[in-house]
Design a protein around this motif. Sequence first.
Motif, PDB file in Angstrom:
ATOM      1  N   GLY A   1       5.722 -11.934 -13.638  1.00 20.64           N
ATOM      2  CA  GLY A   1       4.422 -12.601 -13.648  1.00 20.64           C
ATOM      3  C   GLY A   1       3.742 -12.563 -12.297  1.00 20.64           C
ATOM      4  O   GLY A   1       2.519 -12.472 -12.202  1.00 20.64           O
ATOM      5  N   GLU A   2       4.549 -12.619 -11.229  1.00 23.55           N
ATOM      6  CA  GLU A   2       4.030 -12.552  -9.864  1.00 23.55           C
ATOM      7  C   GLU A   2       5.013 -11.773  -9.000  1.00 23.55           C
ATOM      8  O   GLU A   2       6.217 -11.782  -9.262  1.00 23.55           O
ATOM      9  N   ALA A   3       4.490 -11.114  -7.977  1.00 21.48           N
ATOM     10  CA  ALA A   3       5.347 -10.368  -7.056  1.00 21.48           C
ATOM     11  C   ALA A   3       4.754 -10.436  -5.658  1.00 21.48           C
ATOM     12  O   ALA A   3       3.532 -10.521  -5.485  1.00 21.48           O
ATOM     13  N   SER A   4       5.616 -10.407  -4.655  1.00 27.47           N
ATOM     14  CA  SER A   4       5.149 -10.375  -3.272  1.00 27.47           C
ATOM     15  C   SER A   4       6.194  -9.692  -2.407  1.00 27.47           C
ATOM     16  O   SER A   4       7.375  -9.636  -2.753  1.00 27.47           O
TER      17      SER A   4
ATOM     18  N   VAL B   1      11.543  -9.166  -0.925  1.00 28.53           N
ATOM     19  CA  VAL B   1      10.662  -9.071  -2.091  1.00 28.53           C
ATOM     20  C   VAL B   1      10.993 -10.221  -3.028  1.00 28.53           C
ATOM     21  O   VAL B   1      12.172 -10.569  -3.202  1.00 28.53           O
ATOM     22  N   TRP B   2       9.959 -10.799  -3.612  1.00 30.50           N
ATOM     23  CA  TRP B   2      10.155 -11.845  -4.614  1.00 30.50           C
ATOM     24  C   TRP B   2       9.430 -11.443  -5.892  1.00 30.50           C
ATOM     25  O   TRP B   2       8.241 -11.107  -5.867  1.00 30.50           O
TER      26      TRP B   2
ATOM     27  N   ALA C   1       2.899  -8.820   5.067  1.00 30.25           N
ATOM     28  CA  ALA C   1       3.089  -9.585   3.832  1.00 30.25           C
ATOM     29  C   ALA C   1       1.915  -9.329   2.884  1.00 30.25           C
ATOM     30  O   ALA C   1       0.768  -9.220   3.320  1.00 30.25           O
ATOM     31  N   ALA C   2       2.224  -9.245   1.582  1.00 27.91           N
ATOM     32  CA  ALA C   2       1.170  -8.990   0.596  1.00 27.91           C
ATOM     33  C   ALA C   2       1.641  -9.416  -0.787  1.00 27.91           C
ATOM     34  O   ALA C   2       2.831  -9.371  -1.101  1.00 27.91           O
ATOM     35  N   GLY C   3       0.686  -9.834  -1.597  1.00 25.77           N
ATOM     36  CA  GLY C   3       0.963 -10.090  -3.005  1.00 25.77           C
ATOM     37  C   GLY C   3       0.769  -8.805  -3.797  1.00 25.77           C
ATOM     38  O   GLY C   3       0.031  -7.913  -3.385  1.00 25.77           O
ATOM     39  N   VAL C   4       1.450  -8.715  -4.938  1.00 28.82           N
ATOM     40  CA  VAL C   4       1.391  -7.516  -5.771  1.00 28.82           C
ATOM     41  C   VAL C   4       1.141  -7.924  -7.223  1.00 28.82           C
ATOM     42  O   VAL C   4       1.862  -8.764  -7.765  1.00 28.82           O
ATOM     43  N   GLU C   5       0.122  -7.339  -7.825  1.00 22.98           N
ATOM     44  CA  GLU C   5      -0.149  -7.615  -9.236  1.00 22.98           C
ATOM     45  C   GLU C   5       0.925  -6.955 -10.101  1.00 22.98           C
ATOM     46  O   GLU C   5       1.367  -5.834  -9.798  1.00 22.98           O
TER      47      GLU C   5
ATOM     48  N   MET D   1       0.050   4.846   4.707  1.00 15.15           N
ATOM     49  CA  MET D   1       1.188   3.951   4.572  1.00 15.15           C
ATOM     50  C   MET D   1       1.457   3.684   3.093  1.00 15.15           C
ATOM     51  O   MET D   1       0.561   3.802   2.258  1.00 15.15           O
ATOM     52  N   PRO D   2       2.690   3.347   2.757  1.00 12.94           N
ATOM     53  CA  PRO D   2       2.983   3.023   1.364  1.00 12.94           C
ATOM     54  C   PRO D   2       2.286   1.724   0.958  1.00 12.94           C
ATOM     55  O   PRO D   2       2.162   0.798   1.765  1.00 12.94           O
ATOM     56  N   SER D   3       1.828   1.656  -0.269  1.00 14.36           N
ATOM     57  CA  SER D   3       1.152   0.449  -0.749  1.00 14.36           C
ATOM     58  C   SER D   3       2.160  -0.679  -0.919  1.00 14.36           C
ATOM     59  O   SER D   3       3.384  -0.460  -0.985  1.00 14.36           O
ATOM     60  N   ALA D   4       1.651  -1.905  -1.012  1.00 14.75           N
ATOM     61  CA  ALA D   4       2.531  -3.057  -1.223  1.00 14.75           C
ATOM     62  C   ALA D   4       3.298  -2.922  -2.535  1.00 14.75           C
ATOM     63  O   ALA D   4       4.476  -3.277  -2.618  1.00 14.75           O
ATOM     64  N   ALA D   5       2.629  -2.393  -3.561  1.00 12.00           N
ATOM     65  CA  ALA D   5       3.302  -2.211  -4.850  1.00 12.00           C
ATOM     66  C   ALA D   5       4.424  -1.186  -4.744  1.00 12.00           C
ATOM     67  O   ALA D   5       5.511  -1.371  -5.307  1.00 12.00           O
ATOM     68  N   GLU D   6       4.188  -0.109  -4.003  1.00 10.55           N
ATOM     69  CA  GLU D   6       5.215   0.916  -3.837  1.00 10.55           C
ATOM     70  C   GLU D   6       6.395   0.380  -3.033  1.00 10.55           C
ATOM     71  O   GLU D   6       7.558   0.634  -3.364  1.00 10.55           O
ATOM     72  N   ARG D   7       6.102  -0.380  -1.980  1.00 15.36           N
ATOM     73  CA  ARG D   7       7.180  -0.958  -1.182  1.00 15.36           C
ATOM     74  C   ARG D   7       8.013  -1.932  -2.012  1.00 15.36           C
ATOM     75  O   ARG D   7       9.244  -1.962  -1.909  1.00 15.36           O
ATOM     76  N   THR D   8       7.348  -2.701  -2.858  1.00 19.80           N
ATOM     77  CA  THR D   8       8.058  -3.634  -3.730  1.00 19.80           C
ATOM     78  C   THR D   8       8.929  -2.880  -4.722  1.00 19.80           C
ATOM     79  O   THR D   8      10.106  -3.200  -4.914  1.00 19.80           O
ATOM     80  N   ARG D   9       8.347  -1.875  -5.357  1.00 22.14           N
ATOM     81  CA  ARG D   9       9.096  -1.089  -6.344  1.00 22.14           C
ATOM     82  C   ARG D   9      10.295  -0.392  -5.696  1.00 22.14           C
ATOM     83  O   ARG D   9      11.384  -0.329  -6.271  1.00 22.14           O
TER      84      ARG D   9
END
Length: 229
Positions: free
Chosen positions: A115-118, A90-91, A125-129, A1-9
Amino acid sequence: MPSAAERTRTLVQSTCSGVLLSPGAEGTRPDQLIADERTVGPEGDVFLVFPADSPVVRAATHAQDDELPAVLEITDVAPVSVPNRIRGRVWLSGWLTQVPGMAEPGRMMLRLEVGEASVDDLWGAAGVEPEDFARAAADPLALHEAELLQHLHSAHTDQMQLLTALLGDRAAAPGRAVPVALDRFGLRVRFVGERAGSTFDARFDFPEPVRDVNGLRRAMHRLFEAASH
């Protein structure tokens, strides 16, 4: 599955609607909070272009220490008609500064230092560094996803319905098959039943991740072939 960071991007670099919320722009019409352009820089900063007289630009101009706290909220809506069309949000929160001289006359570019992403989407749901967001790449099918889903929905209705054969125990009364999401790893289909509570999603993974539309065409052919036997 795509990572949370990839989905956010992927959502940040998509054409999904996004509003920029910040102190000093309260009470602004929603359309005035939507950037004309949205891009991501190599360090993970998000660059937004607004009309020079927009409330967001005015707020950034008068911010103390030239930094304005802000949140970019992006909403992803399915490009086909299905129940519960919002697929995710996405936030990105951080600090907003002006980038003079980088936009055409009458416009201003703003930089959002993340500074923060989710993310909260069909995967969960997931937080992203911020570092992970900066390193992530958007899904290679993202720019074509809407038209591909619409094409599958309008021109391949019978083949989509064939996927019922791959549902196993859930194949008893699956309802109408609607393609709801697509990425390099697979296809998500929403089976819309007539009874309340009978609608559900099923995920059909590709044998291997696809890199482009040509690879997707081959993967979809194999998927439909498997469903027809």
